[in-house]
Design an enzyme around this catalytic site. Structure first.
Site, PDB file in Angstrom:
ATOM      1  N   CYS A 248       0.841  -1.207   0.000  1.00 39.92           N
ATOM      2  CA  CYS A 248       0.000   0.000   0.000  1.00 39.92           C
ATOM      3  C   CYS A 248       0.869   1.247   0.000  1.00 39.92           C
ATOM      4  O   CYS A 248       1.750   1.389   0.847  1.00 39.92           O
ATOM      5  CB  CYS A 248      -0.892  -0.011   1.237  1.00 39.92           C
ATOM      6  SG  CYS A 248      -1.752   1.554   1.484  1.00 39.92           S
TER       7      CYS A 248
ATOM      8  N   CYS B  11      -1.190   6.345   6.930  1.00 36.87           N
ATOM      9  CA  CYS B  11      -2.583   5.933   7.166  1.00 36.87           C
ATOM     10  C   CYS B  11      -2.689   5.133   8.463  1.00 36.87           C
ATOM     11  O   CYS B  11      -1.886   4.236   8.719  1.00 36.87           O
ATOM     12  CB  CYS B  11      -3.081   5.093   5.999  1.00 36.87           C
ATOM     13  SG  CYS B  11      -4.782   4.523   6.198  1.00 36.87           S
TER      14      CYS B  11
ATOM     15  N   CYS C  96      -4.315   0.504   8.701  1.00 37.44           N
ATOM     16  CA  CYS C  96      -3.578  -0.758   8.865  1.00 37.44           C
ATOM     17  C   CYS C  96      -2.271  -0.459   9.589  1.00 37.44           C
ATOM     18  O   CYS C  96      -1.719   0.620   9.462  1.00 37.44           O
ATOM     19  CB  CYS C  96      -3.251  -1.366   7.510  1.00 37.44           C
ATOM     20  SG  CYS C  96      -4.697  -1.803   6.537  1.00 37.44           S
TER      21      CYS C  96
ATOM     22  N   GLN D  45     -20.465  -8.121  10.109  1.00 36.00           N
ATOM     23  CA  GLN D  45     -19.029  -8.441  10.049  1.00 36.00           C
ATOM     24  C   GLN D  45     -18.443  -7.924   8.735  1.00 36.00           C
ATOM     25  O   GLN D  45     -19.075  -8.040   7.687  1.00 36.00           O
ATOM     26  CB  GLN D  45     -18.819  -9.956  10.150  1.00 36.00           C
ATOM     27  CG  GLN D  45     -19.301 -10.576  11.452  1.00 36.00           C
ATOM     28  CD  GLN D  45     -18.362 -10.309  12.627  1.00 36.00           C
ATOM     29  OE1 GLN D  45     -17.278  -9.755  12.478  1.00 36.00           O
ATOM     30  NE2 GLN D  45     -18.791 -10.698  13.812  1.00 36.00           N
TER      31      GLN D  45
ATOM     32  N   TYR E 280     -25.611 -10.066  22.293  1.00 33.38           N
ATOM     33  CA  TYR E 280     -24.946  -9.124  21.371  1.00 33.38           C
ATOM     34  C   TYR E 280     -25.128  -9.650  19.949  1.00 33.38           C
ATOM     35  O   TYR E 280     -24.162  -9.830  19.207  1.00 33.38           O
ATOM     36  CB  TYR E 280     -23.452  -8.971  21.677  1.00 33.38           C
ATOM     37  CG  TYR E 280     -23.104  -8.717  23.115  1.00 33.38           C
ATOM     38  CD1 TYR E 280     -22.970  -7.403  23.584  1.00 33.38           C
ATOM     39  CD2 TYR E 280     -22.902  -9.773  24.013  1.00 33.38           C
ATOM     40  CE1 TYR E 280     -22.636  -7.156  24.904  1.00 33.38           C
ATOM     41  CE2 TYR E 280     -22.574  -9.530  25.332  1.00 33.38           C
ATOM     42  CZ  TYR E 280     -22.440  -8.233  25.778  1.00 33.38           C
ATOM     43  OH  TYR E 280     -22.096  -8.004  27.085  1.00 33.38           O
TER      44      TYR E 280
ATOM     45  N   GLU F 262     -29.938  -7.731  21.626  1.00 35.36           N
ATOM     46  CA  GLU F 262     -29.129  -6.716  20.943  1.00 35.36           C
ATOM     47  C   GLU F 262     -29.612  -5.333  21.363  1.00 35.36           C
ATOM     48  O   GLU F 262     -30.796  -5.092  21.495  1.00 35.36           O
ATOM     49  CB  GLU F 262     -29.272  -6.930  19.425  1.00 35.36           C
ATOM     50  CG  GLU F 262     -28.887  -5.764  18.552  1.00 35.36           C
ATOM     51  CD  GLU F 262     -27.413  -5.357  18.656  1.00 35.36           C
ATOM     52  OE1 GLU F 262     -26.537  -6.224  18.714  1.00 35.36           O
ATOM     53  OE2 GLU F 262     -27.160  -4.138  18.702  1.00 35.36           O
TER      54      GLU F 262
ATOM     55  N   ASP G  36     -20.959 -12.320  21.922  1.00 38.67           N
ATOM     56  CA  ASP G  36     -20.093 -11.694  20.901  1.00 38.67           C
ATOM     57  C   ASP G  36     -20.058 -10.194  21.168  1.00 38.67           C
ATOM     58  O   ASP G  36     -20.566  -9.400  20.377  1.00 38.67           O
ATOM     59  CB  ASP G  36     -20.668 -12.007  19.505  1.00 38.67           C
ATOM     60  CG  ASP G  36     -19.780 -11.478  18.390  1.00 38.67           C
ATOM     61  OD1 ASP G  36     -18.690 -10.937  18.679  1.00 38.67           O
ATOM     62  OD2 ASP G  36     -20.181 -11.604  17.214  1.00 38.67           O
TER      63      ASP G  36
ATOM     64  N   CYS H  41     -13.524  -9.819  19.924  1.00 40.05           N
ATOM     65  CA  CYS H  41     -12.650  -9.042  19.035  1.00 40.05           C
ATOM     66  C   CYS H  41     -11.542  -8.375  19.837  1.00 40.05           C
ATOM     67  O   CYS H  41     -10.802  -7.549  19.309  1.00 40.05           O
ATOM     68  CB  CYS H  41     -13.456  -8.027  18.241  1.00 40.05           C
ATOM     69  SG  CYS H  41     -14.422  -6.931  19.278  1.00 40.05           S
TER      70      CYS H  41
HETATM   71  N1  SAH Z   1     -22.945 -11.311  16.639  1.00 37.05           N
HETATM   72  C1  SAH Z   1     -23.162 -10.254  15.696  1.00 37.05           C
HETATM   73  C2  SAH Z   1     -22.799  -8.853  16.208  1.00 37.05           C
HETATM   74  C3  SAH Z   1     -21.503  -8.698  16.938  1.00 37.05           C
HETATM   75  S1  SAH Z   1     -20.936  -7.045  17.189  1.00 37.05           S
HETATM   76  C4  SAH Z   1     -22.449 -10.539  14.395  1.00 37.05           C
HETATM   77  O1  SAH Z   1     -21.583 -11.402  14.317  1.00 37.05           O
HETATM   78  O2  SAH Z   1     -22.802  -9.913  13.369  1.00 37.05           O
HETATM   79  C5  SAH Z   1     -21.501  -6.633  18.756  1.00 37.05           C
HETATM   80  C6  SAH Z   1     -22.937  -6.204  18.812  1.00 37.05           C
HETATM   81  O3  SAH Z   1     -23.226  -5.906  20.191  1.00 37.05           O
HETATM   82  C7  SAH Z   1     -23.304  -4.952  18.025  1.00 37.05           C
HETATM   83  O4  SAH Z   1     -24.410  -5.239  17.224  1.00 37.05           O
HETATM   84  C8  SAH Z   1     -23.681  -3.923  19.116  1.00 37.05           C
HETATM   85  O5  SAH Z   1     -24.715  -3.057  18.713  1.00 37.05           O
HETATM   86  C9  SAH Z   1     -24.132  -4.807  20.238  1.00 37.05           C
HETATM   87  N2  SAH Z   1     -24.039  -4.290  21.613  1.00 37.05           N
HETATM   88  C10 SAH Z   1     -23.160  -3.421  22.125  1.00 37.05           C
HETATM   89  N3  SAH Z   1     -23.337  -3.295  23.457  1.00 37.05           N
HETATM   90  C11 SAH Z   1     -24.361  -4.121  23.795  1.00 37.05           C
HETATM   91  C12 SAH Z   1     -24.997  -4.460  25.042  1.00 37.05           C
HETATM   92  N4  SAH Z   1     -24.607  -3.913  26.177  1.00 37.05           N
HETATM   93  N5  SAH Z   1     -25.987  -5.360  25.013  1.00 37.05           N
HETATM   94  C13 SAH Z   1     -26.378  -5.936  23.843  1.00 37.05           C
HETATM   95  N6  SAH Z   1     -25.819  -5.649  22.640  1.00 37.05           N
HETATM   96  C14 SAH Z   1     -24.817  -4.766  22.619  1.00 37.05           C
END
Ligand code: SAH
Length: 454
Positions: free
Chosen positions: A72, A78, A81, A283, A312, A333, A384, A411
């Protein structure tokens, strides 16, 4: 102690979590940007603190075998990355070690095997979502790109190597439309100007494209011409305006208006289709998402009789991926638009055993548990969370619900390790740790962990 402009000969022995090389000289850690373990040479100190210093490599005498020429042209300035100059196999090995270090140092979890990171064959142009801040360069020319590291200075990026080529093209189309119609870019300093960000989302499996313009206003001049230009891109499905008039560095406002087409695009992961709207999380690396979700599905160990909670859950991606092999899935969510997408996605795929709740996971699950008088149980709980990890109130309820398996998708290995420590102190055991490279060329690493009741 070192002082500014001192020159020292040193070897780089490690890479920090932010991707900077680090070496030691006379007991003092020196952080040297754009170097990698195995490099050695002359470093000039540019900033000295009490116990550490920052330097730049002025003469590289031994080049490490981690190094590759960056693909890049703007990877230096930047901030997107951090590892473009690191060979991909070394990136993967470093990420595996990073997860292991976190589990040991933060989680106190010794002797746990961390599997080799699931990598990509072709770790470029993988992103399905681009967010380009729009502004002016030093000469006052209109530009769009990505922020420099730890700053809001825009580094112009015409041909970002991790974005989909179509996103880069749309960036160019929007800029030339702005130039011709003399449409202003937003200025964070003054709060004046119109266009803040260009957002592009591409459905990897369907080819459907969404373009979003985040504006500091309620209307868009010359919108017809913009739409005409964007429609020349094959797959354009949705053109949206997002209103953000706040003086904030949060990118998106709440209000979305459709300028042309549909308010969403569709994508497919495995055999499940998903509707994705501008405000919903999805994602960003579709090829790796398949691997991530397959691992989560495998770790969930479903036979068809299980009750599953997916906390989540975003637009219900993991929930629906699991629903076909479980008795019942409940998702939680916090973003309401995403919950609405999740319910629609269930209907779209004719999945009837999934139910979604809006609210914070740490409120909804404990409340449901209390309502049941402590009788509520689950076979599998998937979490998640965003980078900050799980709230203790949630972990506490998970412990009380005595699931056979917890699948933790993370993550951030640091908060993952913290949460695993809590679960392991409360009757659970870590069985498997599988990192997955969702963000090649960056320092970030995703992991899926299988936790069972000890
Ligand atoms: N499992 C999903 C999203 C993961 S990202 C996937 O793989 O697509 C994490 C998600 O948690 C986001 O959508 C965000 O809006 C949500 N989030 C953040 N804080 C939260 C909380 N306290 N309770 C519930 N959801 C939450």
């Amino acid at each position: 102690m070192w002082k500014k402009n001192d020159e020292i000969r040193m070897a780089i022995t490690d890479l920090t979590n932010e991707g900077s090389g680090v070496g030691h000289a006379d007991g003092c850690a020196v952080f040297v940007k754009d170097t990698v373990p195995g490099d050695a040479g002359t470093v000039r100190i540019i900033k000295a603190k009490k116990n550490y210093a920052y330097g730049i490599m002025t003469r590289l005498e031994t080049a490490s075998d981690w190094r590759v020429p960056s693909a890049c042209p703007v990877s230096g300035p930047c901030g997107g990355c951090q590892l473009c100059h690191v060979a991909y196999d070394k990136q993967l090995a470093w990420k595996q070690q990073k997860v292991k270090n976190c589990l040991e140092r933060i989680g106190g979890l010794k002797g746990i095997e961390v599997l080799p990171v699931l990598g990509m064959d072709e770790p470029w142009h993988y992103r399905n979502k681009a967010q380009y801040p729009v502004g002016y360069d030093r000469e006052g020319r209109l530009t769009a790109g990505f922020y420099a590291g730890h700053s809001h200075r825009i580094v112009p990026s015409e041909d970002c190597r991790i974005q989909d080529e179509r996103s880069n093209r749309i960036r160019g189309l929007v800029l030339s439309w702005m130039e011709e119609h003399r449409i202003s870019a937003y200025d964070e300093e003054t709060g004046k100007g119109l266009v803040r960000h260009i957002i592009v989302r591409v459905g990897a499996a369907t080819g459907e494209i969404m373009t979003g313009l985040v504006v500091n206003g309620t209307k868009l001049p010359a919108a017809e011409d913009l739409i005409e230009r964007l429609r020349t891109v094959p797959g354009m499905t949705s053109v949206c305006l997002n209103i953000n008039r706040e003086r904030t560095n949060v990118i998106l406002g709440r209000d979305v208006r459709v300028l042309w087409g549909r308010p969403y695009i569709t994508d497919r992961i495995g055999d499940v289709s998903y509707r994705i709207s501008l405000l919903s999380f999805y994602q960003v690396n579709p090829a790796q998402t398949q691997k991530l979700y397959r691992t989560a599905l495998d770790y969930a160990g479903l036979t068809g009789n299980e009750t599953v909670w997916d906390l989540y859950c975003g637009i219900g991606t993991i929930s629906l991926f699991l629903a076909r092999r479980a008795k019942q899935v409940c998702g939680v969510e916090i973003v309401e638009a995403a919950v609405a997408d999740a319910a629609e996605n269930a209907a779209l795929n004719d999945i009837r055993n999934a139910e979604f709740f809006a609210g914070a996971a740490e409120d909804v699950l404990p409340a449901k548990y209390r309502e049941s008088g402590g009788a509520m149980r689950a076979d599998v709980i998937v979490v998640d969370p965003p980078r900050k990890g799980c709230d203790q109130a949630l972990l506490d309820t998970i412990v009380k619900m005595e699931p056979k398996r917890v699948v933790y998708v993370s993550c951030d290995p640091a908060t993952l390790a913290r949460d695993l420590k809590y679960l392991c102190a409360n009757g659970f055991r870590v069985e498997k740790v599988q990192p997955c490279d969702m963000f090649p060329q960056s320092v970030h690493v995703e992991s899926v962990v299988l936790i069972t009741r000890a």
